[in-house]
Design a protein around this motif. Structure first.
Motif, PDB file in Angstrom:
ATOM      1  N   ILE A   4       0.872  -1.174   0.000  1.00 23.31           N
ATOM      2  CA  ILE A   4       0.000   0.000   0.000  1.00 23.31           C
ATOM      3  C   ILE A   4       0.907   1.222   0.000  1.00 23.31           C
ATOM      4  O   ILE A   4       1.786   1.338   0.854  1.00 23.31           O
ATOM      5  CB  ILE A   4      -0.918  -0.007   1.243  1.00 23.31           C
ATOM      6  N   GLU A   5       0.704   2.110  -0.981  1.00 26.25           N
ATOM      7  CA  GLU A   5       1.555   3.306  -1.081  1.00 26.25           C
ATOM      8  C   GLU A   5       0.824   4.511  -0.545  1.00 26.25           C
ATOM      9  O   GLU A   5      -0.307   4.793  -0.958  1.00 26.25           O
ATOM     10  CB  GLU A   5       1.896   3.571  -2.554  1.00 26.25           C
ATOM     11  N   THR A   6       1.443   5.215   0.374  1.00 28.42           N
ATOM     12  CA  THR A   6       0.872   6.490   0.824  1.00 28.42           C
ATOM     13  C   THR A   6       1.962   7.550   0.652  1.00 28.42           C
ATOM     14  O   THR A   6       3.071   7.233   0.206  1.00 28.42           O
ATOM     15  CB  THR A   6       0.448   6.444   2.308  1.00 28.42           C
ATOM     16  N   SER A   7       1.671   8.782   1.062  1.00 26.04           N
ATOM     17  CA  SER A   7       2.650   9.865   0.884  1.00 26.04           C
ATOM     18  C   SER A   7       3.918   9.595   1.701  1.00 26.04           C
ATOM     19  O   SER A   7       4.980  10.123   1.402  1.00 26.04           O
ATOM     20  CB  SER A   7       2.027  11.191   1.306  1.00 26.04           C
ATOM     21  N   THR A   8       3.810   8.759   2.732  1.00 28.41           N
ATOM     22  CA  THR A   8       4.983   8.502   3.567  1.00 28.41           C
ATOM     23  C   THR A   8       5.783   7.283   3.103  1.00 28.41           C
ATOM     24  O   THR A   8       6.804   6.964   3.684  1.00 28.41           O
ATOM     25  CB  THR A   8       4.588   8.273   5.040  1.00 28.41           C
ATOM     26  N   GLY A   9       5.283   6.568   2.110  1.00 25.44           N
ATOM     27  CA  GLY A   9       6.023   5.402   1.622  1.00 25.44           C
ATOM     28  C   GLY A   9       5.151   4.159   1.561  1.00 25.44           C
ATOM     29  O   GLY A   9       3.924   4.247   1.519  1.00 25.44           O
ATOM     30  N   LYS A  10       5.838   2.993   1.534  1.00 23.41           N
ATOM     31  CA  LYS A  10       5.115   1.727   1.334  1.00 23.41           C
ATOM     32  C   LYS A  10       4.794   1.034   2.655  1.00 23.41           C
ATOM     33  O   LYS A  10       5.627   1.004   3.569  1.00 23.41           O
ATOM     34  CB  LYS A  10       5.984   0.773   0.501  1.00 23.41           C
ATOM     35  N   TRP A  11       3.594   0.450   2.721  1.00 28.64           N
ATOM     36  CA  TRP A  11       3.208  -0.399   3.844  1.00 28.64           C
ATOM     37  C   TRP A  11       2.909  -1.801   3.327  1.00 28.64           C
ATOM     38  O   TRP A  11       2.330  -1.951   2.255  1.00 28.64           O
ATOM     39  CB  TRP A  11       1.941   0.124   4.524  1.00 28.64           C
ATOM     40  N   GLU A  12       3.264  -2.800   4.132  1.00 28.35           N
ATOM     41  CA  GLU A  12       2.839  -4.163   3.800  1.00 28.35           C
ATOM     42  C   GLU A  12       1.870  -4.644   4.876  1.00 28.35           C
ATOM     43  O   GLU A  12       2.114  -4.468   6.074  1.00 28.35           O
ATOM     44  CB  GLU A  12       4.036  -5.113   3.731  1.00 28.35           C
ATOM     45  N   VAL A  13       0.782  -5.254   4.425  1.00 31.98           N
ATOM     46  CA  VAL A  13      -0.214  -5.806   5.345  1.00 31.98           C
ATOM     47  C   VAL A  13       0.177  -7.254   5.650  1.00 31.98           C
ATOM     48  O   VAL A  13       0.543  -8.000   4.749  1.00 31.98           O
ATOM     49  CB  VAL A  13      -1.617  -5.782   4.695  1.00 31.98           C
ATOM     50  N   VAL A  14       0.116  -7.631   6.933  1.00 29.11           N
ATOM     51  CA  VAL A  14       0.438  -9.004   7.352  1.00 29.11           C
ATOM     52  C   VAL A  14      -0.764  -9.561   8.110  1.00 29.11           C
ATOM     53  O   VAL A  14      -1.255  -8.929   9.045  1.00 29.11           O
ATOM     54  CB  VAL A  14       1.703  -9.014   8.244  1.00 29.11           C
ATOM     55  N   ILE A  15      -1.236 -10.723   7.675  1.00 27.26           N
ATOM     56  CA  ILE A  15      -2.445 -11.288   8.291  1.00 27.26           C
ATOM     57  C   ILE A  15      -2.235 -12.769   8.619  1.00 27.26           C
ATOM     58  O   ILE A  15      -1.661 -13.519   7.827  1.00 27.26           O
ATOM     59  CB  ILE A  15      -3.668 -11.158   7.340  1.00 27.26           C
ATOM     60  N   VAL A 204      -9.200 -12.884  13.064  1.00 27.29           N
ATOM     61  CA  VAL A 204      -8.329 -12.337  12.025  1.00 27.29           C
ATOM     62  C   VAL A 204      -7.287 -11.426  12.670  1.00 27.29           C
ATOM     63  O   VAL A 204      -7.638 -10.431  13.296  1.00 27.29           O
ATOM     64  CB  VAL A 204      -9.167 -11.537  11.000  1.00 27.29           C
ATOM     65  N   ASN A 205      -5.998 -11.788  12.549  1.00 31.49           N
ATOM     66  CA  ASN A 205      -4.905 -10.984  13.117  1.00 31.49           C
ATOM     67  C   ASN A 205      -4.304 -10.123  12.017  1.00 31.49           C
ATOM     68  O   ASN A 205      -3.894 -10.641  10.981  1.00 31.49           O
ATOM     69  CB  ASN A 205      -3.825 -11.900  13.682  1.00 31.49           C
ATOM     70  N   VAL A 206      -4.265  -8.803  12.262  1.00 34.98           N
ATOM     71  CA  VAL A 206      -3.812  -7.870  11.227  1.00 34.98           C
ATOM     72  C   VAL A 206      -2.712  -6.965  11.776  1.00 34.98           C
ATOM     73  O   VAL A 206      -2.846  -6.428  12.878  1.00 34.98           O
ATOM     74  CB  VAL A 206      -4.989  -6.967  10.761  1.00 34.98           C
ATOM     75  N   SER A 207      -1.636  -6.815  11.021  1.00 36.79           N
ATOM     76  CA  SER A 207      -0.622  -5.829  11.390  1.00 36.79           C
ATOM     77  C   SER A 207      -0.062  -5.184  10.132  1.00 36.79           C
ATOM     78  O   SER A 207      -0.294  -5.666   9.021  1.00 36.79           O
ATOM     79  CB  SER A 207       0.516  -6.478  12.191  1.00 36.79           C
ATOM     80  N   LEU A 208       0.681  -4.096  10.322  1.00 40.06           N
ATOM     81  CA  LEU A 208       1.297  -3.383   9.202  1.00 40.06           C
ATOM     82  C   LEU A 208       2.767  -3.168   9.496  1.00 40.06           C
ATOM     83  O   LEU A 208       3.147  -2.987  10.657  1.00 40.06           O
ATOM     84  CB  LEU A 208       0.654  -2.007   9.047  1.00 40.06           C
ATOM     85  N   HIS A 209       3.574  -3.192   8.464  1.00 41.70           N
ATOM     86  CA  HIS A 209       4.976  -2.819   8.658  1.00 41.70           C
ATOM     87  C   HIS A 209       5.553  -2.283   7.351  1.00 41.70           C
ATOM     88  O   HIS A 209       4.931  -2.410   6.287  1.00 41.70           O
ATOM     89  CB  HIS A 209       5.795  -4.017   9.177  1.00 41.70           C
ATOM     90  N   ARG A 210       6.725  -1.654   7.467  1.00 44.86           N
ATOM     91  CA  ARG A 210       7.425  -1.209   6.259  1.00 44.86           C
ATOM     92  C   ARG A 210       8.114  -2.437   5.672  1.00 44.86           C
ATOM     93  O   ARG A 210       8.764  -3.195   6.418  1.00 44.86           O
ATOM     94  CB  ARG A 210       8.487  -0.158   6.611  1.00 44.86           C
ATOM     95  N   PRO A 211       7.999  -2.658   4.346  1.00 40.35           N
ATOM     96  CA  PRO A 211       8.622  -3.835   3.736  1.00 40.35           C
ATOM     97  C   PRO A 211      10.095  -3.935   4.143  1.00 40.35           C
ATOM     98  O   PRO A 211      10.798  -2.928   4.168  1.00 40.35           O
ATOM     99  CB  PRO A 211       8.489  -3.575   2.242  1.00 40.35           C
ATOM    100  N   GLY A 212      10.525  -5.150   4.471  1.00 37.58           N
ATOM    101  CA  GLY A 212      11.928  -5.359   4.815  1.00 37.58           C
ATOM    102  C   GLY A 212      12.231  -5.153   6.292  1.00 37.58           C
ATOM    103  O   GLY A 212      13.331  -5.457   6.749  1.00 37.58           O
ATOM    104  N   THR A 213      11.283  -4.632   7.060  1.00 37.55           N
ATOM    105  CA  THR A 213      11.502  -4.479   8.502  1.00 37.55           C
ATOM    106  C   THR A 213      10.730  -5.562   9.251  1.00 37.55           C
ATOM    107  O   THR A 213       9.982  -6.321   8.646  1.00 37.55           O
ATOM    108  CB  THR A 213      11.018  -3.105   8.994  1.00 37.55           C
TER     109      THR A 213
END
Ligand code: ADP
Ligand code: MG
Length: 490
Positions: A4-15, A204-213
């Motif tokens: 997911i791209e926002t103005s601050t960069g990329k997010w990856e959804v992890v479920i 359903v377990n949901v989290s977000l992180h920056r790819p590669g972290t």
């Protein structure tokens, strides 16, 4: 991977999911009480389910077989030794004061389910474990203004908890995963997969992180019981977490509930008041010890599963992946299809595809219209095959065949009987079609002149008139050819 791209960069959804699947079994996990859905309140309750003092649980051997079968069907490792533990908590619909579950050593470890990602690539979603546990009863709060009632019919019913690794990356993948899982469980006949009746529900377990972290903190959304709700809950939760993180906050590890009325998730409890279940091995139950021979015997009963069937339909019948997967998604649909195929003289790729089109298109819309499933079809596989054969041998056109199928549906008669009774045979004589077209052109000489002056779309008008004259029975290809010739001549 999709980010997911926002103005601050990329997010990856992890479920990751914890799926509760109610096991198909006539009696409960530790008692002989019935599991029948829709019984009167408290009709199916034994002393064990009601936790009378002095009664003891006895493991239902059939439920153990069902768990083994599920583990094998989902590519897991069957642990020959596993244990039952008590998960202690107080709730009115839990008369024992604890749920018998499996904690440190479940009956199944590992496994995987294959799904397609958004690029159509096959991807394995790993399973962490599958364990067996009891369901709780149900509190009823809407029957009296002053009292709550308890229905213990569900108390003690066997559940399988299927826990995935955090391998899912989007709501679409979750939806594909649940559909595939449900399909496999139904093939195995270990869970009916009926989400409306609550036979299949997911945390359903949901989290977000920056790819590669490292992975972010997860939020657990409890007990969502439809794929549509799961998709909306994830959508809401992802947006909420992005907002929290981008405004410099941190996501709290908490348990939330999805409210279908608002499409939002709301806090149920935070980590601080997370429950301590004081798990300990249930002293009433010995370790569950399995013979390898039992596992091997059950392995023999596993049917060909949807992925293998899909691959075989593509390989041996030349079906496109989409059709093959749709037909293989339910054993009854696949059986119907294969049965029909045996009644067709040629099993070539073209025939296989025509049959798939007619079954998935026309037959399914008739089934949907009457709210029936394939096993209740008014048209037998043999009769559908006969209809296809009439199309293939040019006895009737595809258009007439649609009408014939409707009559087949309403009367149960075979295609050939309907074609003969109603004189629906296609006109395939070039001379007859030529006569008919000459008559049409003579009646519409004005239109013929317009056509010659360049109004070419009148071609369709002539075709329509000729079809009308023949009650739609003219062979369309022949009609086209002859008409072209005649108009060229004039
Ligand atoms: P617990 O034992 O506290 O319940 P688990 O490690 O068993 O936690 O995980 C429970 C579920 O949460 C699993 O389905 C797992 O895939 C999922 N999960 C774990 N970590 C994450 C994460 N960072 N983001 C999303 N889901 C996660
Ligand atoms: Mg866990």
């Amino acid at each position: 991977m999709k980010y997911i791209e926002t103005s601050t960069g990329k997010w990856e959804v992890v479920i990751g999911l914890e799926v509760h699947a109610q096991m198909i079994s006539n009696s409960k996990l530790f008692s002989a009480a019935s599991t029948k859905f829709g019984a009167a309140p408290n009709e199916n309750v034994s002393f064990v389910d009601a936790a009378f003092p002095g009664v003891l649980p006895v493991i239902n051997s059939f439920c153990v077989d069902q768990a083994i079968k599920t583990g094998l069907g989902l590519n897991g490792t069957i642990n020959l030794v596993s244990h039952f533990d008590r998960k202690n908590y107080f709730y009115a619909d839990l008369p024992q004061g604890y749920q018998i579950s499996q904690y440190k050593s479940p009956i199944i470890s590992g496994g995987h389910v294959e799904i397609e990602d958004e690029n159509g690539e096959a991807r394995k979603v790993r399973l962490e474990r599958i364990h067996v546990e009891q369901d709780a009863g149900k509190s009823i709060h809407d029957q009296s203004p002053t009292k709550s009632y308890i229905d213990l019919n569900r108390a003690g019913v066997a559940l399988m908890e299927i826990v995935t690794m955090p391998d899912l990356r989007s709501a679409d993948e979750v939806s594909a995963f649940i559909k595939k899982l449900r399909s496999i469980l139904r093939y195995l006949k270990t869970c009916d997969g009926n989400m409306e009746e609550g036979s299949l529900r997911a945390d359903v377990n949901v989290s977000l992180h920056r790819p590669g972290t490292e992975y972010g903190t997860r939020v657990e959304i409890k007990n969502v019981n439809s794929i549509r709700f799961i998709v909306s809950a994830i959508g809401f939760e992802v947006d909420r977490q992005i907002e929290v993180l981008e405004s410099g906050g941190i996501v709290d590890q908490e348990t939330r509930l999805f409210d279908p009325a608002t499409g939002k998730t709301v806090v149920m409890r935070s980590k601080e008041d997370a429950q301590d279940y004081r798990y300990f091995p249930d002293p009433d139950l010995p370790p569950l010890i399995l013979e390898q021979s039992r596992v091997d015997r059950i392995r023999e009963t596993i049917p060909e599963l949807p992925d293998a069937k899909t691959a075989r339909f593509q390989r041996d019948l030349g079906l496109p992946h989409y059709d093959a997967a749709l037909i293989a998604s339910e054993m009854e649909i696949a059986d119907y299809y294969e049965d029909a195929l045996t009644h067709l003289p040629s099993g070539d790729a073209e025939t296989a595809k025509i049959l798939a089109n007619w079954m998935l298109g026309e037959l399914f819309s008739l089934l949907n219209k009457d709210g029936k499933n394939i096993c209740e079809s008014n048209v037998s596989p043999k009769n559908l095959a006969e209809l296809i054969q009439l199309i293939k041998t040019d006895v009737i056109s595809g258009k007439i065949a649609k009408d014939v199928l409707k009559i087949m549906w309403d009367t149960g008669k075979s295609a050939s009987v309907i074609v003969e009774e109603n004189g629906l045979r296609q006109i395939t004589s070039a001379a007859d079609i030529d006569d008919c077209l000459r008559a049409v052109l003579a009646e519409h000489s004005d239109k013929v002149a317009e056509y010659k002056n360049g109004k070419e779309k009148l071609f369709g008008f002539f075709v329509g008139q000729a079809m009308k004259k023949t009650q739609g029975k003219a062979n369309p290809q022949l009609l086209n050819d002859v008409l072209k010739k005649l108009l060229g001549e004039k």
